[in-house]
Design a protein around this motif. Structure first.
Motif, PDB file in Angstrom:
ATOM      1  N   VAL A  52       0.843  -1.198   0.000  1.00 51.46           N
ATOM      2  CA  VAL A  52       0.000   0.000   0.000  1.00 51.46           C
ATOM      3  C   VAL A  52       0.877   1.246   0.000  1.00 51.46           C
ATOM      4  CG1 VAL A  52      -1.669   1.343   1.345  1.00 51.46           C
ATOM      5  CG2 VAL A  52      -2.001  -1.112   1.044  1.00 51.46           C
ATOM      6  N   ASP A  53       1.916   1.264   0.851  1.00 50.13           N
ATOM      7  CA  ASP A  53       2.840   2.401   0.884  1.00 50.13           C
ATOM      8  C   ASP A  53       3.469   2.630  -0.485  1.00 50.13           C
ATOM      9  OD1 ASP A  53       2.414   2.967   3.542  1.00 50.13           O
ATOM     10  OD2 ASP A  53       4.228   1.959   4.240  1.00 50.13           O
ATOM     11  N   LEU A  56       0.712   3.917  -3.048  1.00 48.24           N
ATOM     12  CA  LEU A  56       0.312   5.295  -2.801  1.00 48.24           C
ATOM     13  C   LEU A  56       1.475   6.262  -2.982  1.00 48.24           C
ATOM     14  CD1 LEU A  56      -2.132   4.862   0.198  1.00 48.24           C
ATOM     15  CD2 LEU A  56      -2.682   5.332  -2.193  1.00 48.24           C
ATOM     16  N   LEU A  60       0.848   9.192  -5.400  1.00 51.91           N
ATOM     17  CA  LEU A  60       0.813  10.542  -4.845  1.00 51.91           C
ATOM     18  C   LEU A  60       2.012  11.380  -5.241  1.00 51.91           C
ATOM     19  CD1 LEU A  60      -0.446   9.736  -1.241  1.00 51.91           C
ATOM     20  CD2 LEU A  60      -1.777  10.658  -3.146  1.00 51.91           C
ATOM     21  N   GLN A  73       5.079  13.251   2.692  1.00 54.79           N
ATOM     22  CA  GLN A  73       4.036  12.289   2.353  1.00 54.79           C
ATOM     23  C   GLN A  73       3.379  11.749   3.619  1.00 54.79           C
ATOM     24  OE1 GLN A  73       2.866  11.365  -0.769  1.00 54.79           O
ATOM     25  NE2 GLN A  73       4.103  13.135  -1.303  1.00 54.79           N
ATOM     26  N   ILE A  76       1.118   5.920   6.156  1.00 53.65           N
ATOM     27  CA  ILE A  76       0.007   5.032   5.840  1.00 53.65           C
ATOM     28  C   ILE A  76       0.242   3.708   6.554  1.00 53.65           C
ATOM     29  CG2 ILE A  76      -1.229   3.839   3.990  1.00 53.65           C
ATOM     30  CD1 ILE A  76       0.026   6.153   2.173  1.00 53.65           C
ATOM     31  N   VAL A  90      -4.244   6.902   7.849  1.00 59.72           N
ATOM     32  CA  VAL A  90      -3.350   7.843   7.198  1.00 59.72           C
ATOM     33  C   VAL A  90      -3.103   8.995   8.160  1.00 59.72           C
ATOM     34  CG1 VAL A  90      -3.024   9.378   5.229  1.00 59.72           C
ATOM     35  CG2 VAL A  90      -4.271   7.238   4.939  1.00 59.72           C
TER      36      VAL A  90
END
Length: 91
Positions: A52-53, A56, A60, A73, A76, A90
């Motif tokens: 996920v990190d 994203l 992002l 950033q 997460i 988050v």
């Protein structure tokens, strides 16, 4: 893989493949590949905090981001994953 614990369930619009790790295999699975033949496999990632990190982080902030943008950033954290939901915090 442990073959006696591996199963396949097929319906008109879905296929489920259940895989079981061998006892001597440790750690979470990070990804898997699937496809009609070995030359056309697609890769998918399991939902883990690291995946996920990474996803994203790429979504992002593309590779052209500065170091200060990367440091700002959000943090997460994957809290829970089940068949019908995922909880992500988050900061």
């Amino acid at each position: 893989l442990v073959s006696p614990e591996t199963a396949v369930s097929v319906s008109a619009h879905n296929v489920v493949v259940e895989l079981a790790k061998a006892p001597d295999s440790t750690g979470p699975w990070e990804k898997f590949s699937f496809g009609l033949d070995p030359s056309a496999l697609q890769e998918r990632l399991f939902v883990t905090e690291e995946n996920v990190d990474g996803f994203l982080g790429t979504a992002l902030c593309p590779s052209s981001c500065s170091q200060s943008a990367l440091e700002s950033q959000p943090l997460i954290e994957v809290l829970d994953v089940s068949e019908d939901r995922i909880q992500i915090r988050v900061e």
